[in-house]
Write a protein that holds these residues in place. Structure first.
Motif, PDB file in Angstrom:
ATOM      1  N   GLY A   1       0.757  -1.220   0.063  1.00 31.57           N
ATOM      2  CA  GLY A   1      -0.035   0.106   0.008  1.00 31.57           C
ATOM      3  C   GLY A   1       0.796   1.319  -0.097  1.00 31.57           C
ATOM      4  O   GLY A   1       0.478   2.345  -0.461  1.00 31.57           O
ATOM      5  N   GLU A   2       2.127   1.123   0.747  1.00 40.10           N
ATOM      6  CA  GLU A   2       2.965   2.305   0.578  1.00 40.10           C
ATOM      7  C   GLU A   2       3.654   2.615  -0.678  1.00 40.10           C
ATOM      8  O   GLU A   2       3.588   3.803  -0.921  1.00 40.10           O
ATOM      9  CB  GLU A   2       3.953   2.124   1.718  1.00 40.10           C
ATOM     10  CG  GLU A   2       3.532   2.112   3.045  1.00 40.10           C
ATOM     11  CD  GLU A   2       4.520   1.794   4.077  1.00 40.10           C
ATOM     12  OE1 GLU A   2       4.849   2.622   5.216  1.00 40.10           O
ATOM     13  OE2 GLU A   2       5.223   0.591   4.004  1.00 40.10           O
ATOM     14  N   VAL A   3       3.852   1.504  -1.231  1.00 43.54           N
ATOM     15  CA  VAL A   3       4.352   1.704  -2.882  1.00 43.54           C
ATOM     16  C   VAL A   3       3.482   2.366  -3.792  1.00 43.54           C
ATOM     17  O   VAL A   3       3.704   3.134  -4.407  1.00 43.54           O
ATOM     18  CB  VAL A   3       5.163   0.412  -3.187  1.00 43.54           C
ATOM     19  CG1 VAL A   3       5.665   0.491  -4.363  1.00 43.54           C
ATOM     20  CG2 VAL A   3       5.774  -0.236  -2.218  1.00 43.54           C
ATOM     21  N   ARG A   4       2.161   1.505  -3.705  1.00 42.34           N
ATOM     22  CA  ARG A   4       0.825   2.209  -4.360  1.00 42.34           C
ATOM     23  C   ARG A   4       0.931   3.534  -4.405  1.00 42.34           C
ATOM     24  O   ARG A   4       0.470   4.401  -5.147  1.00 42.34           O
ATOM     25  CB  ARG A   4      -0.181   1.555  -4.415  1.00 42.34           C
ATOM     26  CG  ARG A   4      -0.146   0.060  -4.868  1.00 42.34           C
ATOM     27  CD  ARG A   4      -1.542  -0.596  -5.014  1.00 42.34           C
ATOM     28  NE  ARG A   4      -1.934  -0.908  -3.610  1.00 42.34           N
ATOM     29  CZ  ARG A   4      -1.846  -1.879  -2.997  1.00 42.34           C
ATOM     30  NH1 ARG A   4      -1.104  -3.027  -3.367  1.00 42.34           N
ATOM     31  NH2 ARG A   4      -2.450  -2.123  -1.903  1.00 42.34           N
ATOM     32  N   LEU A   5       0.907   4.159  -2.969  1.00 40.71           N
ATOM     33  CA  LEU A   5       0.755   5.454  -2.632  1.00 40.71           C
ATOM     34  C   LEU A   5       1.799   6.380  -3.139  1.00 40.71           C
ATOM     35  O   LEU A   5       1.498   7.447  -3.833  1.00 40.71           O
ATOM     36  CB  LEU A   5       0.639   5.898  -1.260  1.00 40.71           C
ATOM     37  CG  LEU A   5       0.567   7.233  -0.674  1.00 40.71           C
ATOM     38  CD1 LEU A   5      -0.859   7.808  -1.097  1.00 40.71           C
ATOM     39  CD2 LEU A   5       0.475   7.381   0.824  1.00 40.71           C
ATOM     40  N   VAL A   6       3.085   5.948  -3.396  1.00 40.53           N
ATOM     41  CA  VAL A   6       4.091   6.677  -3.756  1.00 40.53           C
ATOM     42  C   VAL A   6       3.994   6.761  -5.192  1.00 40.53           C
ATOM     43  O   VAL A   6       4.089   7.792  -5.878  1.00 40.53           O
ATOM     44  CB  VAL A   6       5.248   5.731  -3.586  1.00 40.53           C
ATOM     45  CG1 VAL A   6       6.697   6.315  -4.429  1.00 40.53           C
ATOM     46  CG2 VAL A   6       5.710   5.870  -2.017  1.00 40.53           C
ATOM     47  N   ILE A   7       3.687   5.726  -5.951  1.00 42.23           N
ATOM     48  CA  ILE A   7       3.417   5.786  -7.431  1.00 42.23           C
ATOM     49  C   ILE A   7       2.361   6.562  -7.671  1.00 42.23           C
ATOM     50  O   ILE A   7       2.423   7.403  -8.760  1.00 42.23           O
ATOM     51  CB  ILE A   7       3.181   4.349  -7.927  1.00 42.23           C
ATOM     52  CG1 ILE A   7       4.585   3.525  -7.650  1.00 42.23           C
ATOM     53  CG2 ILE A   7       2.803   4.470  -9.440  1.00 42.23           C
ATOM     54  CD1 ILE A   7       4.323   1.998  -8.119  1.00 42.23           C
ATOM     55  N   ALA A   8       1.149   6.364  -6.976  1.00 42.03           N
ATOM     56  CA  ALA A   8      -0.161   7.285  -7.407  1.00 42.03           C
ATOM     57  C   ALA A   8      -0.009   8.650  -7.058  1.00 42.03           C
ATOM     58  O   ALA A   8      -0.188   9.514  -7.934  1.00 42.03           O
ATOM     59  CB  ALA A   8      -1.302   6.548  -6.537  1.00 42.03           C
ATOM     60  N   ALA A   9       0.539   9.085  -5.851  1.00 40.68           N
ATOM     61  CA  ALA A   9       0.768  10.466  -5.533  1.00 40.68           C
ATOM     62  C   ALA A   9       1.895  11.164  -6.722  1.00 40.68           C
ATOM     63  O   ALA A   9       1.565  12.279  -7.082  1.00 40.68           O
ATOM     64  CB  ALA A   9       1.352  10.708  -4.058  1.00 40.68           C
ATOM     65  N   SER A  10       2.915  10.655  -6.982  1.00 40.64           N
ATOM     66  CA  SER A  10       4.099  10.864  -7.747  1.00 40.64           C
ATOM     67  C   SER A  10       3.464  11.004  -9.327  1.00 40.64           C
ATOM     68  O   SER A  10       3.625  12.325  -9.909  1.00 40.64           O
ATOM     69  CB  SER A  10       5.240  10.397  -7.831  1.00 40.64           C
ATOM     70  OG  SER A  10       5.739  10.454  -6.508  1.00 40.64           O
ATOM     71  N   SER A  11       2.585  10.048  -9.621  1.00 43.92           N
ATOM     72  CA  SER A  11       2.007  10.012 -11.048  1.00 43.92           C
ATOM     73  C   SER A  11       0.960  11.163 -11.079  1.00 43.92           C
ATOM     74  O   SER A  11       0.894  11.973 -12.161  1.00 43.92           O
ATOM     75  CB  SER A  11       1.561   8.857 -11.434  1.00 43.92           C
ATOM     76  OG  SER A  11       2.576   7.922 -11.268  1.00 43.92           O
TER      77      SER A  11
END
Length: 537
Positions: free
Chosen positions: A14-24
C-alpha cells in the motif's frame, strides 16, 4: 542499521502504491499545467499576439511556448541543488505549487486589446515560471519513485511517471473539449478558454493533499544518516568521476532523442492535422487525445520490458524504428485526414517561381510580389514548391497570369478551387478516422519504447548523492531546447518551405544523432549503484 535494499523490501504494498499514485498524479497535473498552453496555442495567439496573419500568430505563440522550455535548465539547477541537499519530497512540493499558481495566473491576464504590450510580457513571465517549476518536478518525481523500487521492478514502477507526462497532455485536451461542450462556441471564444488555466488550482489542491502524505525516500534517508549529503551538488555533478560522459549521453543520447519523438507524437501531429490537413480543431484534438490515451499502455509495457531486457535495447530499437517509419506514418495520416487535399497536391502541385522569391512568416508585408504569393499560399495551408528559374504561379499545368504576373487573392482562390483544392475544414470518414488513430498509436508506440524505460535508466545512471542535479540538468537541457523548440522550429520550416512534411526532418536528424550517441557511448558499466550512499569528490 538496515541497508537501503532492506528498507525497500520492508515497504508495504500500500505504501508503494501511494508513492506511485501521488507522484504520478502530481506529474499529470503539472504537465497538464504546462501543456494547456500548447493545447490552446491558436486562441492564445489571437488574444495575446495580434498580428498580420494566422501564421505569424501561431509562430509567436509557439515561440513563447518554447520559452518555458528554455527556462527549464535553470529550474533543474535550482531544484536539483535543493533536492540533493534538502530531500526529494519537499522539493517537488515547492515545484508543483509554483507551477499551479503560474498556470492559474495565465487565466487572469487581460489580452493585448485591454493592456497592450503588457499582455504578452506578463504571459512570457508566467511561462518562464512554469518552466522553472517543471525543471525541478520531473526529476523529483522520477527519482522519488525509483528510490522506492526494487531493482527488478524499477522500470515498471517508474514507467507510470513516464506515462503521466502523456496523461497531462490527455487531461489538457479533455478539459478543453469538455469546457467547449458545456459553454458553447461563443462563450468559449469570449472568456471560457480561461477556465482550463484557472482549473489548475483544483488540481494543485488535490496534488498537495496527496503528496503531503508521503515520507522521504529510503535512499535519501540513508544518505542523510550516513552524513553523505553533497555539500555542492552542482559542482560534484561536473567533477564526480565518470560523470562527464554520463551527462553527455543523458543529454544528447537520451533526453534529446526521446523528447523530439514524444512532441512529434503529441503536438506535431496535432498541428499537422489542424493546420496542414484542415481538420476541424475539435476533431483533431479528439483524435490525438484518444490516440495518446490509448498509447499510454506502451509507456508501461516498455518500462516493464526494460526490467527484463535492459534499459538500452528498447530505446535504441525505438530510435531506429522512428528513423524508418516517421515519414511513412505521417504520410498515411495525411492521406487519411484529407484525401481530397492530398490528391489535389499530387495531381496539381503548386509551383511558385521568381528570382526574388523571399518569404518571411513574421513580416507584415512581403517585400516582393513572389513573397506575397507565398504568403497567400502559406495562410491557406496549401503546399507548394519554389523554382527560381520560373516566374509566376503554376498550378498543375496551368500558369496563372495577371497584370502583375503573380495572381490576386481572388484569382488564386478560384484557380485552387478549379484544381480540386478544398480549403474548408473537414471531418474524415469513419474508415479514415481509424487509419489516423492507427498512425497516432504507432507514434505513441515509438514514444513508449524510447520514453518508458528512461526514468529508471537516468536514476540508475547517476550516484545517489548528486542524482537529482545530475539527472535533471541534462534531461531538461535536452527536453527544453531540443523538444521545447520543436513545435516552433518545425512549423517555421513548414511555413518557409511550403511542404507540410518538411518539419519532420528536425525530428529525424535529432533522433539520428541520439541513436549514434546512445548506441556507441551508453555502456552497461555506466549504471551506478542505485541504492547505497556513495562518497563523492
Amino acid at each position: 542499521m538496515a541497508t537501503v535494499a532492506e528498507r525497500i523490501e520492508e515497504l508495504k504494498p500500500g505504501e508503494v502504491r501511494l508513492v506511485i499514485a501521488a507522484s504520478s498524479l502530481g506529474t499529470i497535473f503539472e504537465w497538464y499545467d504546462f501543456f494547456i498552453y500548447g493545447t490552446l496555442a491558436a486562441i492564445v495567439g489571437k488574444v495575446f499576439f495580434p498580428a498580420s496573419s494566422d501564421v505569424a500568430q501561431l509562430l509567436l505563440t509557439l515561440a513563447t511556448f518554447a520559452v518555458g522550455f528554455g527556462v527549464r535548465p535553470l529550474g533543474a539547477v535550482l531544484f536539483g541543488y535543493l533536492g540533493d541537499r534538502l530531500g526529494r519530497k519537499y522539493t517537488f512540493l515547492v515545484t508543483i505549487t509554483l507551477m499551479g499558481l503560474a498556470t492559474a495566473g495565465l487565466g487572469f491576464v487581460p489580452g493585448a486589446a485591454q493592456i497592450g504590450i503588457a499582455a504578452p510580457v506578463i504571459l512570457l513571465v508566467l511561462r518562464a515560471l512554469q518552466g522553472l517549476a517543471l525543471g525541478g518536478e520531473y526529476g523529483g518525481a522520477a527519482i522519488y519513485v525509483a528510490e522506492h523500487a526494487r531493482a527488478d521492478r524499477r522500470g515498471f514502477y517508474t514507467s507510470f511517471i513516464q506515462g503521466s507526462v502523456a496523461g497531462g497532455f490527455v487531461l489538457s485536451l479533455a478539459v478543453v473539449l469538455g469546457t467547449q461542450a458545456v459553454l458553447g462556441p461563443e462563450a468559449w471564444q469570449a472568456w471560457g478558454w480561461r477556465f482550463p488555466f484557472v482549473f489548475s488550482l483544483v488540481l494543485l489542491a488535490v496534488s498537495l493533499w496527496m503528496r503531503l502524505k508521503l515520507s522521504e525516500s529510503p535512499v535519501f534517508q540513508a544518505i542523510k544518516e550516513a552524513g553523505e549529503i553533497a555539500r555542492n551538488p552542482l559542482k560534484e555533478t561536473f567533477t564526480y568521476p565518470g560523470n562527464g560522459r554520463r551527462l553527455f549521453v543523458a543529454l544528447f543520447g537520451i533526453a534529446a532523442g526521446l523528447t523530439v519523438i514524444w512532441y512529434t507524437a503529441m503536438f506535431q501531429v496535432l498541428y499537422f492535422l489542424q493546420n496542414a490537413m484542415k481538420l476541424e480543431p475539435s476533431m483533431a484534438q479528439i483524435l490525438v487525445g484518444i490516440g495518446a490515451a490509448a498509447g499510454l499502455v506502451f509507456f508501461v509495457l516498455f518500462g516493464w520490458l526494460s526490467d527484463r531486457l535492459g534499459r538500452k535495447l528498447p530505446i535504441v530499437t525505438g530510435y531506429g524504428l522512428t528513423l524508418i517509419l516517421l515519414f511513412p506514418i505521417f504520410t498515411m495520416i495525411g492521406h487519411a485526414a484529407n484525401p481530397h487535399l492530398a490528391r489535389a497536391a499530387e495531381r496539381a502541385p503548386v509551383v511558385v517561381g521568381g528570382s526574388d522569391c523571399g518569404y518571411s512568416p513574421f513580416a507584415k508585408t512581403q517585400p516582393s510580389a513572389c513573397g506575397k504569393a507565398l504568403d497567400m499560399l502559406s495562410k491557406r495551408g496549401v503546399p507548394y514548391a519554389t523554382n527560381r528559374e520560373l516566374s509566376g504561379v503554376i498550378i498543375g499545368e496551368k500558369r496563372l497570369a495577371s497584370a502583375a504576373v503573380y495572381p490576386s487573392e481572388t484569382e488564386l482562390d478560384s484557380a485552387l478551387k478549379d484544381a480540386g483544392y478544398d480549403l474548408e475544414k473537414v471531418r474524415p470518414s469513419g474508415g479514415n478516422i481509424a487509419i489516423i488513430l492507427i498512425g497516432i498509436l504507432a507514434l505513441s508506440a515509438l514514444s513508449g519504447m524510447t520514453y518508458g524505460p528512461v526514468a529508471a535508466l537516468l536514476s540508475e545512471l547517476f550516484p545517489p548523492r548528486i542524482r537529482y542535479s545530475s539527472m535533471s540538468i541534462p534531461y531538461h537541457i535536452g527536453t527544453g531546447y531540443f523538444g521545447g523548440f520543436l513545435p516552433f522550429v518545425s512549423q517555421y520550416i513548414v511555413a518557409k518551405t511550403g511542404n507540410p512534411y518538411s518539419g519532420l526532418w528536425y525530428t529525424w536528424v535529432v533522433v539520428a544523432v541520439a541513436l549514434l550517441v546512445t548506441g556507441f557511448w551508453l555502456r552497461r558499466g555506466d549504471l551506478t549503484a542505485m541504492d547505497e550512499p556513495a562518497r563523492g569528490g
